[in-house]
Design a protein around this motif. Structure first.
Motif, PDB file in Angstrom:
ATOM      1  N   PRO A  89       0.809  -1.236   0.000  1.00 14.73           N
ATOM      2  CA  PRO A  89       0.000   0.000   0.000  1.00 14.73           C
ATOM      3  C   PRO A  89       0.837   1.279   0.000  1.00 14.73           C
ATOM      4  O   PRO A  89       0.337   2.335  -0.395  1.00 14.73           O
ATOM      5  CB  PRO A  89      -0.812  -0.105   1.304  1.00 14.73           C
ATOM      6  N   GLN A  90       2.090   1.174   0.432  1.00 12.48           N
ATOM      7  CA  GLN A  90       2.946   2.362   0.490  1.00 12.48           C
ATOM      8  C   GLN A  90       3.651   2.655  -0.832  1.00 12.48           C
ATOM      9  O   GLN A  90       4.324   3.660  -0.960  1.00 12.48           O
ATOM     10  CB  GLN A  90       4.024   2.189   1.570  1.00 12.48           C
ATOM     11  N   LEU A  91       3.523   1.745  -1.775  1.00 14.95           N
ATOM     12  CA  LEU A  91       4.302   1.879  -3.002  1.00 14.95           C
ATOM     13  C   LEU A  91       3.571   2.718  -4.051  1.00 14.95           C
ATOM     14  O   LEU A  91       2.348   2.696  -4.137  1.00 14.95           O
ATOM     15  CB  LEU A  91       4.593   0.492  -3.597  1.00 14.95           C
ATOM     16  N   THR A  92       4.365   3.427  -4.842  1.00 17.22           N
ATOM     17  CA  THR A  92       3.806   4.119  -6.008  1.00 17.22           C
ATOM     18  C   THR A  92       3.460   3.060  -7.057  1.00 17.22           C
ATOM     19  O   THR A  92       3.855   1.900  -6.935  1.00 17.22           O
ATOM     20  CB  THR A  92       4.828   5.084  -6.626  1.00 17.22           C
ATOM     21  N   GLN A  93       2.776   3.485  -8.094  1.00 19.64           N
ATOM     22  CA  GLN A  93       2.376   2.540  -9.137  1.00 19.64           C
ATOM     23  C   GLN A  93       3.591   1.861  -9.760  1.00 19.64           C
ATOM     24  O   GLN A  93       3.601   0.652  -9.973  1.00 19.64           O
ATOM     25  CB  GLN A  93       1.581   3.288 -10.203  1.00 19.64           C
ATOM     26  N   GLN A  94       4.635   2.655 -10.055  1.00 22.36           N
ATOM     27  CA  GLN A  94       5.843   2.090 -10.674  1.00 22.36           C
ATOM     28  C   GLN A  94       6.563   1.158  -9.712  1.00 22.36           C
ATOM     29  O   GLN A  94       7.014   0.082 -10.101  1.00 22.36           O
ATOM     30  CB  GLN A  94       6.794   3.214 -11.096  1.00 22.36           C
ATOM     31  N   GLU A  95       6.669   1.568  -8.454  1.00 20.29           N
ATOM     32  CA  GLU A  95       7.311   0.714  -7.456  1.00 20.29           C
ATOM     33  C   GLU A  95       6.559  -0.599  -7.333  1.00 20.29           C
ATOM     34  O   GLU A  95       7.149  -1.669  -7.250  1.00 20.29           O
ATOM     35  CB  GLU A  95       7.343   1.405  -6.083  1.00 20.29           C
ATOM     36  N   ARG A  96       5.256  -0.505  -7.349  1.00 23.39           N
ATOM     37  CA  ARG A  96       4.431  -1.698  -7.198  1.00 23.39           C
ATOM     38  C   ARG A  96       4.673  -2.679  -8.341  1.00 23.39           C
ATOM     39  O   ARG A  96       4.771  -3.887  -8.117  1.00 23.39           O
ATOM     40  CB  ARG A  96       2.951  -1.310  -7.132  1.00 23.39           C
ATOM     41  N   ALA A  97       4.787  -2.148  -9.550  1.00 19.92           N
ATOM     42  CA  ALA A  97       5.039  -3.007 -10.713  1.00 19.92           C
ATOM     43  C   ALA A  97       6.378  -3.728 -10.555  1.00 19.92           C
ATOM     44  O   ALA A  97       6.478  -4.942 -10.754  1.00 19.92           O
ATOM     45  CB  ALA A  97       5.026  -2.175 -11.991  1.00 19.92           C
ATOM     46  N   VAL A  98       7.414  -2.983 -10.169  1.00 22.35           N
ATOM     47  CA  VAL A  98       8.747  -3.575  -9.964  1.00 22.35           C
ATOM     48  C   VAL A  98       8.686  -4.613  -8.842  1.00 22.35           C
ATOM     49  O   VAL A  98       9.233  -5.713  -8.949  1.00 22.35           O
ATOM     50  CB  VAL A  98       9.790  -2.477  -9.644  1.00 22.35           C
ATOM     51  N   HIS A  99       8.002  -4.264  -7.772  1.00 15.01           N
ATOM     52  CA  HIS A  99       7.842  -5.126  -6.602  1.00 15.01           C
ATOM     53  C   HIS A  99       7.171  -6.449  -6.997  1.00 15.01           C
ATOM     54  O   HIS A  99       7.621  -7.522  -6.601  1.00 15.01           O
ATOM     55  CB  HIS A  99       6.976  -4.366  -5.583  1.00 15.01           C
ATOM     56  N   GLU A 100       6.125  -6.358  -7.809  1.00 14.19           N
ATOM     57  CA  GLU A 100       5.394  -7.566  -8.213  1.00 14.19           C
ATOM     58  C   GLU A 100       6.277  -8.513  -9.012  1.00 14.19           C
ATOM     59  O   GLU A 100       6.247  -9.722  -8.804  1.00 14.19           O
ATOM     60  CB  GLU A 100       4.143  -7.188  -9.022  1.00 14.19           C
ATOM     61  N   TYR A 101       7.074  -7.953  -9.928  1.00 10.26           N
ATOM     62  CA  TYR A 101       7.960  -8.819 -10.719  1.00 10.26           C
ATOM     63  C   TYR A 101       9.154  -9.313  -9.907  1.00 10.26           C
ATOM     64  O   TYR A 101       9.663 -10.397 -10.151  1.00 10.26           O
ATOM     65  CB  TYR A 101       8.454  -8.093 -11.976  1.00 10.26           C
ATOM     66  N   THR A 102       9.594  -8.507  -8.930  1.00 11.14           N
ATOM     67  CA  THR A 102      10.719  -8.934  -8.095  1.00 11.14           C
ATOM     68  C   THR A 102      10.342 -10.164  -7.274  1.00 11.14           C
ATOM     69  O   THR A 102      11.124 -11.099  -7.143  1.00 11.14           O
ATOM     70  CB  THR A 102      11.154  -7.802  -7.152  1.00 11.14           C
ATOM     71  N   PHE A 103       9.129 -10.168  -6.752  1.00  6.16           N
ATOM     72  CA  PHE A 103       8.731 -11.244  -5.844  1.00  6.16           C
ATOM     73  C   PHE A 103       7.716 -12.203  -6.458  1.00  6.16           C
ATOM     74  O   PHE A 103       7.255 -13.123  -5.805  1.00  6.16           O
ATOM     75  CB  PHE A 103       8.198 -10.658  -4.531  1.00  6.16           C
ATOM     76  N   GLY A 104       7.376 -11.954  -7.733  1.00 10.08           N
ATOM     77  CA  GLY A 104       6.406 -12.844  -8.381  1.00 10.08           C
ATOM     78  C   GLY A 104       5.038 -12.769  -7.734  1.00 10.08           C
ATOM     79  O   GLY A 104       4.430 -13.797  -7.447  1.00 10.08           O
ATOM     80  N   LEU A 105       4.557 -11.557  -7.482  1.00 13.63           N
ATOM     81  CA  LEU A 105       3.257 -11.385  -6.834  1.00 13.63           C
ATOM     82  C   LEU A 105       2.134 -11.300  -7.864  1.00 13.63           C
ATOM     83  O   LEU A 105       2.367 -10.978  -9.028  1.00 13.63           O
ATOM     84  CB  LEU A 105       3.247 -10.095  -6.009  1.00 13.63           C
ATOM     85  N   ASN A 106       0.921 -11.533  -7.385  1.00 13.09           N
ATOM     86  CA  ASN A 106      -0.295 -11.350  -8.201  1.00 13.09           C
ATOM     87  C   ASN A 106      -0.210 -12.039  -9.556  1.00 13.09           C
ATOM     88  O   ASN A 106      -0.580 -11.456 -10.578  1.00 13.09           O
ATOM     89  CB  ASN A 106      -0.581  -9.858  -8.413  1.00 13.09           C
ATOM     90  N   GLY A 107       0.337 -13.247  -9.550  1.00 13.79           N
ATOM     91  CA  GLY A 107       0.390 -14.025 -10.781  1.00 13.79           C
ATOM     92  C   GLY A 107       1.446 -13.551 -11.775  1.00 13.79           C
ATOM     93  O   GLY A 107       1.552 -14.082 -12.870  1.00 13.79           O
ATOM     94  N   LYS A 108       2.250 -12.553 -11.386  1.00 14.75           N
ATOM     95  CA  LYS A 108       3.327 -12.100 -12.269  1.00 14.75           C
ATOM     96  C   LYS A 108       4.505 -13.073 -12.159  1.00 14.75           C
ATOM     97  O   LYS A 108       4.733 -13.646 -11.103  1.00 14.75           O
ATOM     98  CB  LYS A 108       3.808 -10.701 -11.855  1.00 14.75           C
ATOM     99  N   SER A 131      18.746   1.675 -14.617  1.00  9.66           N
ATOM    100  CA  SER A 131      19.030   2.534 -13.471  1.00  9.66           C
ATOM    101  C   SER A 131      17.723   2.988 -12.818  1.00  9.66           C
ATOM    102  O   SER A 131      17.653   3.158 -11.605  1.00  9.66           O
ATOM    103  CB  SER A 131      19.877   3.739 -13.877  1.00  9.66           C
ATOM    104  N   LYS A 132      16.691   3.136 -13.624  1.00 12.69           N
ATOM    105  CA  LYS A 132      15.367   3.487 -13.098  1.00 12.69           C
ATOM    106  C   LYS A 132      14.846   2.347 -12.219  1.00 12.69           C
ATOM    107  O   LYS A 132      14.351   2.577 -11.103  1.00 12.69           O
ATOM    108  CB  LYS A 132      14.413   3.756 -14.271  1.00 12.69           C
ATOM    109  N   VAL A 133      14.984   1.126 -12.704  1.00 12.38           N
ATOM    110  CA  VAL A 133      14.544  -0.034 -11.925  1.00 12.38           C
ATOM    111  C   VAL A 133      15.342  -0.127 -10.628  1.00 12.38           C
ATOM    112  O   VAL A 133      14.790  -0.366  -9.560  1.00 12.38           O
ATOM    113  CB  VAL A 133      14.658  -1.351 -12.745  1.00 12.38           C
ATOM    114  N   ALA A 134      16.653   0.105 -10.710  1.00  5.16           N
ATOM    115  CA  ALA A 134      17.499   0.074  -9.511  1.00  5.16           C
ATOM    116  C   ALA A 134      17.040   1.129  -8.498  1.00  5.16           C
ATOM    117  O   ALA A 134      16.982   0.866  -7.298  1.00  5.16           O
ATOM    118  CB  ALA A 134      18.960   0.301  -9.882  1.00  5.16           C
ATOM    119  N   LYS A 135      16.708   2.320  -8.986  1.00  5.08           N
ATOM    120  CA  LYS A 135      16.208   3.388  -8.100  1.00  5.08           C
ATOM    121  C   LYS A 135      14.906   2.974  -7.424  1.00  5.08           C
ATOM    122  O   LYS A 135      14.730   3.181  -6.225  1.00  5.08           O
ATOM    123  CB  LYS A 135      15.948   4.664  -8.907  1.00  5.08           C
ATOM    124  N   LEU A 136      14.014   2.394  -8.204  1.00  3.98           N
ATOM    125  CA  LEU A 136      12.732   1.958  -7.652  1.00  3.98           C
ATOM    126  C   LEU A 136      12.947   0.862  -6.616  1.00  3.98           C
ATOM    127  O   LEU A 136      12.323   0.863  -5.554  1.00  3.98           O
ATOM    128  CB  LEU A 136      11.804   1.465  -8.769  1.00  3.98           C
TER     129      LEU A 136
END
Length: 102
Positions: A48-67, A84-89
Motif C-alpha cells: 500500500p505504500q508503493l507508487t504505481q511504478q514501485e508496485r510493478a517492480v515489486h510484483e515482478y521482483t517477488f512474483g506477486l499477483n500471478g506475475k 538505473s530506473k529499476v534500480a532506483k525503484l
C-alpha cells in the motif's frame, strides 16, 4: 525459519540490500536469499505504500499477483524502463520494507 544471531541478520541485510538493489546475476543465490529471508508479510505489508511504478517492480521482483518472478534486467525491459530506473525503484521499495525487517 533459522535462528540467526543479530550479527548474522545485520550482515545478511547488508548483503541482501546490495544484491536487491544491484540485482546482479538475476535470479541467483542472492535473489533466492532475498526471497527466503524477507518475510512474506513484509512483502505484502509494504504494497500500500508503493507508487504505481514501485508496485510493478515489486510484483515482478517477488512474483506477486500471478506475475512471473524476473531479474531486474528483464523487469526493466518488461516495464520499458532503463536499468538505473529499476534500480532506483528497488532502492525506494527496499527503504520502505526495511523498517518492517526488524
Amino acid at each position: 525459519g533459522h535462528a540467526y544471531s543479530m550479527k548474522d541478520i545485520k550482515r545478511l541485510n547488508k548483503e541482501i540490500r546490495k544484491g536487491f538493489i544491484s540485482g546482479q546475476g538475476g535470479l541467483d543465490e542472492t535473489q533466492t536469499a532475498i526471497q527466503s529471508s524477507i518475510d512474506h508479510e513484509v512483502i505484502h505489508l509494504v504494497v500500500p505504500q508503493l507508487t504505481q511504478q514501485e508496485r510493478a517492480v515489486h510484483e515482478y521482483t517477488f512474483g506477486l499477483n500471478g506475475k512471473p518472478q524476473l531479474p531486474p534486467g528483464q523487469i526493466a525491459k518488461k516495464l520499458k524502463m532503463d536499468n538505473s530506473k529499476v534500480a532506483k525503484l528497488r532502492t525506494s521499495i527496499w527503504k520502505k520494507m526495511e523498517p518492517h525487517l526488524g
